[in-house]
Motif scaffolding. Structure first.
Motif, PDB file in Angstrom:
ATOM      1  N   GLY A   1     -40.883  29.611   5.862  1.00  0.00           N
ATOM      2  CA  GLY A   1     -39.436  27.540   5.499  1.00  0.00           C
ATOM      3  C   GLY A   1     -39.922  27.070   7.494  1.00  0.00           C
ATOM      4  O   GLY A   1     -40.079  25.494   7.292  1.00  0.00           O
TER       5      GLY A   1
ATOM      6  N   TYR B   1     -35.643  21.091  -2.735  1.00  0.00           N
ATOM      7  CA  TYR B   1     -35.393  21.811  -3.375  1.00  0.00           C
ATOM      8  C   TYR B   1     -35.972  22.904  -3.880  1.00  0.00           C
ATOM      9  O   TYR B   1     -35.867  23.510  -3.356  1.00  0.00           O
ATOM     10  CB  TYR B   1     -34.395  21.558  -3.970  1.00  0.00           C
ATOM     11  CG  TYR B   1     -33.021  20.403  -4.007  1.00  0.00           C
ATOM     12  CD1 TYR B   1     -32.263  20.712  -2.797  1.00  0.00           C
ATOM     13  CD2 TYR B   1     -32.972  19.731  -3.897  1.00  0.00           C
ATOM     14  CE1 TYR B   1     -31.694  19.707  -2.348  1.00  0.00           C
ATOM     15  CE2 TYR B   1     -32.564  18.231  -4.463  1.00  0.00           C
ATOM     16  CZ  TYR B   1     -31.345  18.501  -3.096  1.00  0.00           C
ATOM     17  OH  TYR B   1     -30.354  17.523  -2.995  1.00  0.00           O
TER      18      TYR B   1
ATOM     19  N   ARG C   1     -38.439  34.610   5.124  1.00  0.00           N
ATOM     20  CA  ARG C   1     -38.073  33.375   4.782  1.00  0.00           C
ATOM     21  C   ARG C   1     -38.206  32.587   5.791  1.00  0.00           C
ATOM     22  O   ARG C   1     -38.633  31.277   5.810  1.00  0.00           O
ATOM     23  CB  ARG C   1     -36.829  34.113   4.355  1.00  0.00           C
ATOM     24  CG  ARG C   1     -36.601  34.064   3.256  1.00  0.00           C
ATOM     25  CD  ARG C   1     -35.015  34.313   2.868  1.00  0.00           C
ATOM     26  NE  ARG C   1     -33.681  33.235   3.195  1.00  0.00           N
ATOM     27  CZ  ARG C   1     -32.395  33.435   3.695  1.00  0.00           C
ATOM     28  NH1 ARG C   1     -32.552  34.192   3.928  1.00  0.00           N
ATOM     29  NH2 ARG C   1     -32.145  32.335   3.849  1.00  0.00           N
TER      30      ARG C   1
ATOM     31  N   SER D   1     -32.683  29.429  -5.694  1.00  0.00           N
ATOM     32  CA  SER D   1     -32.999  29.577  -4.093  1.00  0.00           C
ATOM     33  C   SER D   1     -32.164  30.226  -3.276  1.00  0.00           C
ATOM     34  O   SER D   1     -31.412  31.595  -2.622  1.00  0.00           O
ATOM     35  CB  SER D   1     -33.244  28.358  -3.256  1.00  0.00           C
ATOM     36  OG  SER D   1     -33.274  28.634  -2.147  1.00  0.00           O
TER      37      SER D   1
ATOM     38  N   GLN E   1     -37.505  25.715  -0.756  1.00  0.00           N
ATOM     39  CA  GLN E   1     -36.687  26.846  -1.034  1.00  0.00           C
ATOM     40  C   GLN E   1     -36.798  28.085  -1.477  1.00  0.00           C
ATOM     41  O   GLN E   1     -36.643  29.264  -1.607  1.00  0.00           O
ATOM     42  CB  GLN E   1     -35.238  26.214  -0.120  1.00  0.00           C
ATOM     43  CG  GLN E   1     -35.094  25.504   1.257  1.00  0.00           C
ATOM     44  CD  GLN E   1     -34.312  26.049   2.139  1.00  0.00           C
ATOM     45  OE1 GLN E   1     -35.391  27.010   2.090  1.00  0.00           O
ATOM     46  NE2 GLN E   1     -33.610  25.483   2.459  1.00  0.00           N
TER      47      GLN E   1
ATOM     48  N   THR F   1     -31.667  34.316  -1.760  1.00  0.00           N
ATOM     49  CA  THR F   1     -31.405  34.522  -0.762  1.00  0.00           C
ATOM     50  C   THR F   1     -30.692  35.405  -0.835  1.00  0.00           C
ATOM     51  O   THR F   1     -30.472  36.818  -0.141  1.00  0.00           O
ATOM     52  CB  THR F   1     -30.740  33.606  -0.081  1.00  0.00           C
ATOM     53  OG1 THR F   1     -31.471  32.595  -0.136  1.00  0.00           O
ATOM     54  CG2 THR F   1     -30.098  34.089   1.465  1.00  0.00           C
TER      55      THR F   1
ATOM     56  N   ASN G   1     -38.093  31.732  -0.907  1.00  0.00           N
ATOM     57  CA  ASN G   1     -37.268  33.120  -0.993  1.00  0.00           C
ATOM     58  C   ASN G   1     -38.177  34.062  -2.561  1.00  0.00           C
ATOM     59  O   ASN G   1     -37.142  35.162  -1.832  1.00  0.00           O
ATOM     60  CB  ASN G   1     -35.717  32.536  -1.600  1.00  0.00           C
ATOM     61  CG  ASN G   1     -35.021  31.925  -0.195  1.00  0.00           C
ATOM     62  OD1 ASN G   1     -35.356  32.357   0.348  1.00  0.00           O
ATOM     63  ND2 ASN G   1     -34.234  30.721  -0.871  1.00  0.00           N
TER      64      ASN G   1
ATOM     65  N   GLY H   1     -33.964  25.011   6.720  1.00  0.00           N
ATOM     66  CA  GLY H   1     -33.461  25.223   5.380  1.00  0.00           C
ATOM     67  C   GLY H   1     -32.694  23.723   5.728  1.00  0.00           C
ATOM     68  O   GLY H   1     -32.368  22.938   4.366  1.00  0.00           O
TER      69      GLY H   1
END
Length: 419
Positions: free
Chosen positions: A393, A348, A389, A213, A351, A217, A355, A339
């Protein structure tokens, strides 16, 4: 009192992070000021090769160690980080030899610096869980100061940009020696470490998705640079590298706040449930958003003049090119807030999915806009990745918060999603 202490910790981490960024920026400035945009492009592409590899292989172990709901031996985390750093150096060297052999020396120096910084980062995890935020800040400031002095001295003594990188490497070595050895001594003598699990598998289970992840990013921030290099414009790559530093400095502020308060958000969730955590999260997000608005307006209206002033006339860009960068800074607080929420839930893999989806979107958009690709196009790609994102998210955070509320009503506060 706890809120006040959290504010002090955030301020300490912010000052330290800004100092660290200033030392890294000095290297870019040396390349740009003395060698022009082409040299800045060389350094930027070296970072573009090394950074995503190191971030992926670091496995996000610092955040895993801090947020894990299970007690595990620190020594296991440390050994994994050492092995991962060695592997990252090898992978980076191999890719540089194939794709960027003419500047392989620069890439290798960057990789060695990152390996030492990576080892230092996992040592900071041990300090952070014990509330030693000021110790972390002092270590980061020491690293920054020694880096600035050593890089500048080596450059002016040897008139070589590679020598400046060597100075940075020595600074990281000195800081790692000062900080890592005491941490290892403490952890080896800590009676609480007796009986803790030393299994690697559960750490990798949580770390692999987080590493992917955070790696994606980092990759997202370099995709526009890759496209610029692909069309063969190394000068534009250098200009974009200095442009993107506006986002880098904004990220440092957001990240310093996240690192300073993340453990308090986890604590609020474990002890006061969803409502307590969301209340704490709202207090944290307000200054992030305020900073985002202020920084975005500054970059949009004054960023072009600032670039020309700092780097020289050859780095002058049209203000319209910088507005996508400014809007990106404004959107970033939503990414950091969601996040922290997802890290607290220990989900986890979500994420990673967010991404990964954003990488696919940005790469597809990049190829669509490849004809006539320019600095403006690169800035739009940067904004597209950040916006993607943020939107996904926020949606994921809503879903997992609803699931958390359901679990809370059933009397459970363990992991609420797949890790």
């Amino acid at each position: 009192m706890k809120v006040q202490r959290g504010a002090y910790n955030s301020a300490a981490m912010l000052v330290a992070s800004l100092g660290r960024a200033a030392s890294q920026w000095l290297l870019l400035w040396l390349f740009a000021w003395n060698g022009g945009a082409d040299s800045a492009g060389v350094y930027a592409l070296a970072l573009g090769i090394a950074a995503p590899i190191f971030i992926v292989l670091e496995l996000g172990l610092r955040n895993v160690y801090i947020t894990s709901h299970e007690a595990r031996s620190f020594s296991t985390y440390f050994r994994i980080r050492i092995a991962a750093s060695c592997l990252a150096i090898g992978v980076t060297a191999g890719i540089a030899w194939v794709l960027y052999s003419e500047n392989m020396g620069v890439v290798l120096l960057v990789a060695l610096v990152k390996s030492l910084d990576s080892i230092l980062d996992i040592a900071f995890a041990s300090l952070q869980v014990r509330g030693r935020i000021y110790s972390i800040a002092l270590a980061m400031l020491l690293n920054s100061f020694v880096t600035i002095v050593a890089a500048a001295a080596f450059y002016f003594l040897f008139s070589s940009l590679e020598a400046a990188l060597l100075g940075s490497l020595l600074a990281s070595l000195v800081t790692a020696a000062i900080c890592v050895v005491p941490v290892l001594r403490f952890e080896s003598k800590d009676p609480r470490a007796t009986g803790l699990t030393r299994s690697v598998r559960p750490i990798l289970r949580d770390g692999v998705p987080l590493g992917l992840s955070t790696g994606m990013t980092t990759l997202l921030s370099y995709i526009p640079l890759y496209f610029i290099a692909f069309v063969g414009n190394e000068e534009a790559a250098g200009i974009f590298a200095v442009m993107i530093y506006f986002i880098t400095f904004a990220n440092l502020f957001y990240n310093s706040v996240q690192k300073a308060v993340l453990h308090t958000i986890v604590h609020a969730y474990m002890n006061r449930g969803l409502d307590g955590m969301l209340k704490r999260l709202r207090r944290v997000s307000a200054p992030l958003i305020l900073f985002g608005i202020t920084a975005a307006l500054f970059v949009g209206f004054f960023g072009s003049k600032l670039l020309a002033l700092i780097y020289g006339p050859s780095f002058t860009v049209d203000a319209s090119v910088l507005w996508p960068i400014a809007i990106s800074i404004l959107v970033l607080p939503f990414i950091y807030t969601t996040g922290m929420l997802l890290l607290t839930y220990n989900v986890y893999w979500m994420q990673t999915i967010i991404n990964g989806f954003s990488v696919v979107v940005v790469v597809g958009l990049g190829f669509t806009l490849l004809n006539g690709f320019s600095l403006g196009t690169a800035a739009i790609l940067t904004l597209s990745g950040i916006a993607c994102r943020a939107v996904v998210g926020i949606a994921a955070s809503i879903v997992y918060s609803v699931r958390s509320d359901t679990h809370n009503r059933k009397g459970t506060l363990s992991k609420i999603g797949p890790s």
